[in-house]
Design a protein around this motif. Structure first.
Motif, PDB file in Angstrom:
ATOM      1  N   MET A   1      27.397  18.434  -3.933  1.00 20.54           N
ATOM      2  CA  MET A   1      25.991  17.979  -3.974  1.00 20.54           C
ATOM      3  C   MET A   1      25.495  17.797  -2.534  1.00 20.54           C
ATOM      4  N   SER A   2      24.652  18.700  -2.065  1.00 20.42           N
ATOM      5  CA  SER A   2      24.227  18.679  -0.669  1.00 20.42           C
ATOM      6  C   SER A   2      22.987  17.827  -0.421  1.00 20.42           C
ATOM      7  N   GLU A   3      22.075  17.787  -1.376  1.00 14.62           N
ATOM      8  CA  GLU A   3      20.831  17.032  -1.174  1.00 14.62           C
ATOM      9  C   GLU A   3      20.224  16.644  -2.516  1.00 14.62           C
ATOM     10  N   VAL A   4      19.698  15.419  -2.594  1.00 12.92           N
ATOM     11  CA  VAL A   4      18.990  14.957  -3.787  1.00 12.92           C
ATOM     12  C   VAL A   4      17.733  14.219  -3.343  1.00 12.92           C
ATOM     13  N   VAL A   5      16.754  14.181  -4.220  1.00 10.04           N
ATOM     14  CA  VAL A   5      15.529  13.432  -3.965  1.00 10.04           C
ATOM     15  C   VAL A   5      15.555  12.175  -4.834  1.00 10.04           C
ATOM     16  N   ILE A   6      15.371  11.037  -4.217  1.00  4.22           N
ATOM     17  CA  ILE A   6      15.405   9.744  -4.908  1.00  4.22           C
ATOM     18  C   ILE A   6      14.011   9.130  -4.866  1.00  4.22           C
ATOM     19  N   THR A   7      13.501   8.741  -6.023  1.00  5.20           N
ATOM     20  CA  THR A   7      12.196   8.071  -6.108  1.00  5.20           C
ATOM     21  C   THR A   7      12.397   6.656  -6.628  1.00  5.20           C
ATOM     22  N   VAL A   8      11.914   5.690  -5.887  1.00  7.60           N
ATOM     23  CA  VAL A   8      12.113   4.290  -6.255  1.00  7.60           C
ATOM     24  C   VAL A   8      10.803   3.521  -6.089  1.00  7.60           C
ATOM     25  N   ARG A   9      10.832   2.298  -6.596  1.00 10.39           N
ATOM     26  CA  ARG A   9       9.685   1.395  -6.460  1.00 10.39           C
ATOM     27  C   ARG A   9      10.144   0.128  -5.751  1.00 10.39           C
ATOM     28  N   GLY A  10       9.300  -0.379  -4.868  1.00 12.10           N
ATOM     29  CA  GLY A  10       9.598  -1.622  -4.167  1.00 12.10           C
ATOM     30  C   GLY A  10       8.496  -2.639  -4.407  1.00 12.10           C
ATOM     31  N   GLU A  11       8.898  -3.872  -4.706  1.00 16.97           N
ATOM     32  CA  GLU A  11       7.916  -4.932  -4.948  1.00 16.97           C
ATOM     33  C   GLU A  11       8.210  -6.130  -4.060  1.00 16.97           C
ATOM     34  N   SER A  12       7.158  -6.853  -3.719  1.00 16.42           N
ATOM     35  CA  SER A  12       7.302  -8.084  -2.950  1.00 16.42           C
ATOM     36  C   SER A  12       6.092  -8.971  -3.224  1.00 16.42           C
ATOM     37  N   SER A  13       6.291 -10.265  -3.141  1.00 14.86           N
ATOM     38  CA  SER A  13       5.181 -11.200  -3.348  1.00 14.86           C
ATOM     39  C   SER A  13       5.414 -12.466  -2.541  1.00 14.86           C
ATOM     40  N   ALA A  14       4.337 -13.181  -2.297  1.00 14.17           N
ATOM     41  CA  ALA A  14       4.403 -14.444  -1.562  1.00 14.17           C
ATOM     42  C   ALA A  14       3.408 -15.416  -2.170  1.00 14.17           C
ATOM     43  N   ARG A  15       3.789 -16.670  -2.184  1.00 10.80           N
ATOM     44  CA  ARG A  15       2.902 -17.725  -2.687  1.00 10.80           C
ATOM     45  C   ARG A  15       2.429 -18.562  -1.503  1.00 10.80           C
ATOM     46  N   VAL A  16       1.112 -18.656  -1.366  1.00  6.74           N
ATOM     47  CA  VAL A  16       0.519 -19.340  -0.218  1.00  6.74           C
ATOM     48  C   VAL A  16      -0.511 -20.350  -0.721  1.00  6.74           C
ATOM     49  N   ARG A  17      -0.466 -21.542  -0.168  1.00  8.31           N
ATOM     50  CA  ARG A  17      -1.419 -22.577  -0.568  1.00  8.31           C
ATOM     51  C   ARG A  17      -2.840 -22.181  -0.173  1.00  8.31           C
ATOM     52  N   ALA A  18      -3.778 -22.315  -1.107  1.00 13.30           N
ATOM     53  CA  ALA A  18      -5.177 -21.966  -0.840  1.00 13.30           C
ATOM     54  C   ALA A  18      -5.728 -22.805   0.310  1.00 13.30           C
ATOM     55  N   GLU A  19      -6.573 -22.181   1.104  1.00 13.15           N
ATOM     56  CA  GLU A  19      -7.117 -22.843   2.287  1.00 13.15           C
ATOM     57  C   GLU A  19      -8.593 -23.201   2.173  1.00 13.15           C
ATOM     58  N   GLU A  20      -9.325 -22.535   1.299  1.00 12.59           N
ATOM     59  CA  GLU A  20     -10.748 -22.804   1.181  1.00 12.59           C
ATOM     60  C   GLU A  20     -11.213 -22.605  -0.256  1.00 12.59           C
ATOM     61  N   ALA A  21     -12.343 -23.198  -0.574  1.00 10.43           N
ATOM     62  CA  ALA A  21     -12.872 -23.118  -1.933  1.00 10.43           C
ATOM     63  C   ALA A  21     -14.328 -22.689  -1.895  1.00 10.43           C
ATOM     64  N   ALA A  22     -14.642 -21.658  -2.673  1.00  7.41           N
ATOM     65  CA  ALA A  22     -16.025 -21.210  -2.826  1.00  7.41           C
ATOM     66  C   ALA A  22     -16.594 -21.909  -4.050  1.00  7.41           C
ATOM     67  N   VAL A  23     -17.601 -22.732  -3.850  1.00  5.10           N
ATOM     68  CA  VAL A  23     -18.176 -23.522  -4.939  1.00  5.10           C
ATOM     69  C   VAL A  23     -19.614 -23.114  -5.182  1.00  5.10           C
ATOM     70  N   ARG A  24     -20.001 -23.075  -6.443  1.00  8.59           N
ATOM     71  CA  ARG A  24     -21.375 -22.753  -6.818  1.00  8.59           C
ATOM     72  C   ARG A  24     -21.919 -23.855  -7.720  1.00  8.59           C
TER      73      ARG A  24
END
Length: 216
Positions: A1-24
């Protein structure tokens, strides 16, 4: 086996405290006479604006705006099917961006004391600078995850090297496989929706990418 093509998916996430509020908020008045109704709406809206200006000067509000007075009339019906006298309505929409949760709480408590003022939305979010930084970080991390997965597959196949051929947003590789290699990543974010919580929530910023790699 000389060469293969690999297809993958990558995920990442982050949780950040809200800094501002839009109020109506909406100032809504009604009554039998058009003049007094409009005057009351303008006076109440002016009072709300004065509070926003004070918070703007203190740095607790970054921006605010106010729409012109909207005026309309209708003839309501009672339970017996009889049309009642003409009723006039006036409304003013105001919006502001608070950068201080404590100031927002005090301001909402103050304006809510009036029956003419309705809080229609409080939407928490990140500042533009923070969002841009976090989006870059999670996008880069999602690419790293994709590379690690492709490398793991290559190792399992006994391949010595892995070379990236294409990185794109999730779903784009299958949509245009004939195109030349493109390296791009765009974050997908899930903000908290309209909410009346006065405590800044955590906002999730996430990124999903797909990668095509050549293993040898």
């Amino acid at each position: 086996m000389s060469e293969v093509v690999i297809t993958v998916r990558g995920e990442s996430s982050a949780r950040v405290r809200a800094e501002e509020a839009a109020v109506r908020v909406s100032v809504v008045t009604d009554g039998p006479a058009r003049g007094p109704v409009v005057e009351r709406a303008q006076e109440r809206a002016s009072s709300v604006q004065d509070g926003l200006v004070a918070h703007l000067r203190s740095g607790e509000v970054s921006e605010w705006s106010s729409a012109r007075v909207s005026v309309w009339s209708d003839r309501p019906w009672n339970n017996e099917g009889a049309q009642l006298p003409l009723v006039h309505h006036a409304a003013v929409e105001l919006s502001a961006t608070f950068t201080d949760a404590g100031a927002l709480s005090w301001w909402l408590g103050d304006v809510a004391e009036s029956d003419d003022v309705q809080v229609t939305a409080v939407e928490w979010r990140l500042s533009e600078e923070t969002r841009a930084r976090v989006e870059r970080d999670v996008a880069a991390d999602a690419v790293h995850v994709a590379v690690e997965r492709a490398t793991a597959y290559a190792d399992a196949l006994g391949m010595a090297s892995v070379t990236a051929v294409e990185i794109a947003d999730a779903g784009l590789l299958a949509a245009r496989p004939e195109n030349p290699p493109v390296f791009a990543a765009r974050t997908m974010s899930a903000d908290s929706g309209p909410s009346f919580s006065l405590q800044p929530p955590e906002i999730v910023v996430s990124s999903t990418v797909e990668g095509r790699f050549r293993a040898e």
